[in-house]
Enzyme design. Structure first.
Site, short mmCIF file in Angstrom:
data_model
loop_
_atom_site.label_atom_id
_atom_site.label_comp_id
_atom_site.label_asym_id
_atom_site.label_seq_id
_atom_site.Cartn_x
_atom_site.Cartn_y
_atom_site.Cartn_z
N ASP A 486 0.78 -1.23 0.00
CA ASP A 486 0.00 0.00 0.00
C ASP A 486 0.82 1.30 0.00
O ASP A 486 1.20 1.79 -1.04
CB ASP A 486 -0.98 -0.02 1.17
CG ASP A 486 -2.04 -1.11 1.01
OD1 ASP A 486 -1.79 -2.05 0.25
OD2 ASP A 486 -3.10 -1.03 1.64
N GLU A 683 -4.02 -6.84 13.35
CA GLU A 683 -3.55 -6.76 11.98
C GLU A 683 -2.06 -6.47 11.90
O GLU A 683 -1.35 -7.00 11.04
CB GLU A 683 -4.34 -5.68 11.25
CG GLU A 683 -4.04 -5.54 9.78
CD GLU A 683 -4.88 -4.47 9.11
OE1 GLU A 683 -4.79 -4.35 7.88
OE2 GLU A 683 -5.62 -3.74 9.82
#
Length: 724
Positions: A486, A683
């Protein structure tokens, strides 16, 4: 919520799940078991228990609602006689479908220890709460997934009627007023509501018409015992933590992490939103291409629904990411492959069956309206020129490794072992599987090479091969979402002459996997072809991406003078050829890579490897998604690469062993301590504090901690010295 998830779960047998509902002062346990038999999948049962928490009020009233629905062809009807006062005893339903055949579904009354609220209002006479309340609805198939909204809509009508009848001043107590209608009848959606005072228990049982006998509460009790024992025994045999994690306090943690990973396997079906405009801007050939592609995406002239398609997948997080992610899947399946290779290969095949005629697989599978309801609209569209890291090829390598491994002298006591390991115990099964899938694998491989190619010739780059260079498509100024990394810093501004270190490394791993597959199934000519690609890729990684000045691997771009230059942001990108196993033990770059990994001012932290170096100007800036946090999937690759290096004779063997042991310990200890502190897997983890961040209950690749715990302890090896 004070925590929730599977404590122990085996996808073939069942397991135990616990929900710690602090807000409602209740701990809920669901024990799900499968009982095989017949031609339609056998029977199953769920035991639901509610236990008031320590801080619960003396008389805790709990309302529990179960619903069952039938989509498409088939029927499901309540078979009890309608009773305006509710149903006494077991609620019974009868159903039929092509897949399930004839079946019955029962919701039991539960044991005599169950207590229901007493009559405290005259409304109790018309709706006594010691019975089950059942409401049948007929809804469109497309809306069945919205059962929660339908329930509240239905219940609001009941609440309004009660308020109208009794008035605000004389309203029934909440547990009486917030109830569904007693309305047994025709329908394809049926709600069953039970209201309890204190602890409670009841069973839900599905009996297949083709099974030898129907399931009973007694059978559920026996199956729960055997399932829990079977899971524990198998876990101890397959994934038992090795020292220093072989202590009792790690057992429940390891069981939970793996169970939530495998408990996240699901089946998805529906249409997908795809842009097949093949707009010329999507070639990304011009300077300023990211602005042109953004405009092209806004046009959405060729965006349409495709499908329906189906996918069998292990998802990253049941509450937050309930859909398939291509690059996540390969990581998810690494520990699952140890547990059940047959199951793993079913999931892999399901992904490759999604491939279009060109070789493209959508990187995010958002199938159907229910799945799209969880995704912002701007992220729903999939683009056939977008790739994603080909992590499923890690699983083909794991399969081949298992085929080549010496046969274990320890025989499994698991009666399902012959199914779970059918491809390992009989290698011909594995070869048949690979041969059937091989045309799809080749199509996908060459799609990658065609669509993600990088330009060498236009910029006079000096490289062993003029073909082996790669660039992610789908870039914007701030993101390369297709890479999975990302917001990791990339060359600025974006340029069509960029080359990406992580992508050529992934394709190198993919090529190695294709070579090994070809060798396994006897495609010798193809194996030679892939060997040629592999050699060229490894050579070009050094020629195109190694910076002599920075002593790391770097992305490349083109400067104002049309010269190829390195853009170096120390972090995960810098070590990708090492992470993907492309550097042999005697590679001259390894020393510098180990220096970068082990430096506390660069990647090393007490909690795992940082995604971006602490010395980088972008550290912890912007979104800070891949700009500092510790990610388990990349750290797993690092742990494995360090272990492999520690087992290979070479100049870095001892140092690699020490780093392996230290990194393994840091990762496991931190995820374990955060799980104990918060009751969740996360996460990502903060590299400065170790705290879990972003999505909680992220039980996808964070569950690789289980695989890391099960890896060998080399701290006492004669090769390892204290060098840190």
């Amino acid at each position: 919520m004070a925590g929730y998830g599977w404590d122990e779960y085996d996808v073939r047998l069942g397991g135990r799940q616990t929900i710690h509902d602090a807000g409602n002062f209740l701990d809920i346990t669901t024990e799900f078991v499968k009982i095989p038999g017949g031609q339609h999948g056998g029977n199953w049962g769920v035991r639901i228990k509610g236990t008031p928490r320590e801080d619960a009020p003396e008389h805790l009233i709990s309302s529990v609602i179960f619903y069952a629905a039938m989509e498409g062809f088939g029927s499901l009807q309540v078979s009890n006689e309608a009773d305006d006062l509710g149903i006494q005893g077991t609620v019974k339903m009868e159903g039929s479908s092509n897949e399930l055949g004839d079946f019955t579904l029962e919701v039991t009354e539960g044991p005599e220890s169950n207590v229901h609220p007493p009559a405290m209002h005259k409304s109790y006479a018309s709706k006594p709460l010691d019975r089950s309340i059942v409401a049948s609805l007929q809804v469109e198939d497309a809306n069945i997934w919205q059962a929660k909204a339908l329930l509240f809509q239905h219940m609001k009508t009941e609440v309004d009627e009660m308020i109208s009848q009794y008035g605000q001043e004389n309203a029934p107590p909440p547990w009486q007023i917030f109830t569904i209608a007693n309305n047994v009848g025709e329908g394809n959606l049926h709600f069953v509501q039970k209201v309890f005072n204190g602890a409670f228990e009841f069973d839900i049982m599905l009996s297949s018409g083709s099974a030898p006998e129907p399931v009973t509460s007694g059978a559920i009790s026996e199956a729960i015992k055997s399932t829990m024992k079977s899971f524990s025994d198998r876990f101890s045999s397959i994934l038992a933590p090795k020292a220093p994690f072989d202590k009792s306090q790690y057992k429940a943690f390891a069981h939970s992490m793996f169970s939530n990973l495998i408990g996240g396997i699901g089946y998805f079906y529906g249409d997908a939103v795809v842009d097949r405009s093949y707009a010329p801007e999507y070639e990304e050939e011009n300077e300023g291409f990211w602005e042109e592609t953004a405009e092209a995406r806004q046009r959405q002239g060729a965006v349409k629904l495709e499908g329906p398609a189906e996918l069998y997948t292990s998802i990253p997080s049941r509450p937050f990411f309930p859909r398939g992610f291509l690059w996540d899947e390969g990581f998810h399946l690494i520990p699952i492959a140890d547990w059940d290779m047959d199951l793993t290969l079913d999931i892999v095949r399901s992904w490759f069956n999604l491939m279009d005629e060109d070789g493209w697989i959508g990187r995010e599978q958002i199938l159907g309206q229910e799945a799209r309801s969880k995704v912002p609209q701007e992220f729903q569209v999939q683009y056939p020129h977008y790739a994603n890291p080909p992590t499923l090829f890690l699983i083909f390598e794991a399969l081949i490794d298992k085929l080549k491994a010496p046969e274990s002298s320890t025989k499994s006591s698991d009666p399902l072992e012959s199914i779970r390991s059918a491809h390992i115990q009989n290698p011909e099964n594995a070869k048949i599987y690979l041969r059937k899938l091989y045309p799809l694998l080749k199509r996908h491989y060459f799609w990658f090479r065609k669509t993600q190619w990088g330009d060498i010739k236009s910029y006079d780059r000096d490289a062993f091969s003029t073909k082996e260079a790669y660039r992610w498509r789908g870039r914007s100024r701030a993101h390369v979402l297709t890479s999975g990394l990302d917001d990791y810093p990339r060359p600025q501004p974006p340029h069509p002459g960029e080359l990406h270190t992580d992508l050529i490394s992934w394709i190198g791993m993919m090529t190695r996997s294709m070579r090994r597959i070809a060798e396994t199934i006897g495609e010798t000519d193809d194996a030679k072809e892939f060997q040629g690609y592999e050699t060229s890729i490894v050579r070009n990684i050094d020629d195109l991406h190694w910076s002599k000045k920075e002593q790391i691997y770097c992305d490349a771009t083109v400067d104002d003078y049309e010269e190829s230059v390195h853009v170096c942001h120390k972090g995960y990108i810098s070590i990708f050829p090492f992470l993907t196993g492309l550097l042999p033990a005697d590679n001259p770059r390894l020393g510098a890579i180990l220096d970068l990994i082990s430096d506390p001012e660069e990647l090393w932290s007490p909690y795992g490897l940082r995604s971006l170096s602490k010395s980088n100007a972008n550290y912890m800036t912007g979104e800070n998604y891949w700009r500092s946090p510790v990610w388990m999937n990349i750290n797993y690759l690092a742990v494995k690469a360090l272990y492999d290096l520690s087992q290979a004779v070479g100049p870095h063997q001892e140092r690699a062993g020490k780093l392996y042991s230290s990194l393994r310990t840091n990762l496991v200890d931190n995820v374990f301590h955060e799980w104990e502190r918060t009751k969740f897997a996360w996460e990502q983890y903060n590299p400065e504090t170790g705290e879990g961040q972003r999505t909680q209950h992220f039980t996808g690749w964070t569950s690789l901690v289980v695989k890391i715990m099960a890896m060998p302890d080399v701290s006492q090896s004669k090769h390892i010295k204290d060098e840190l």
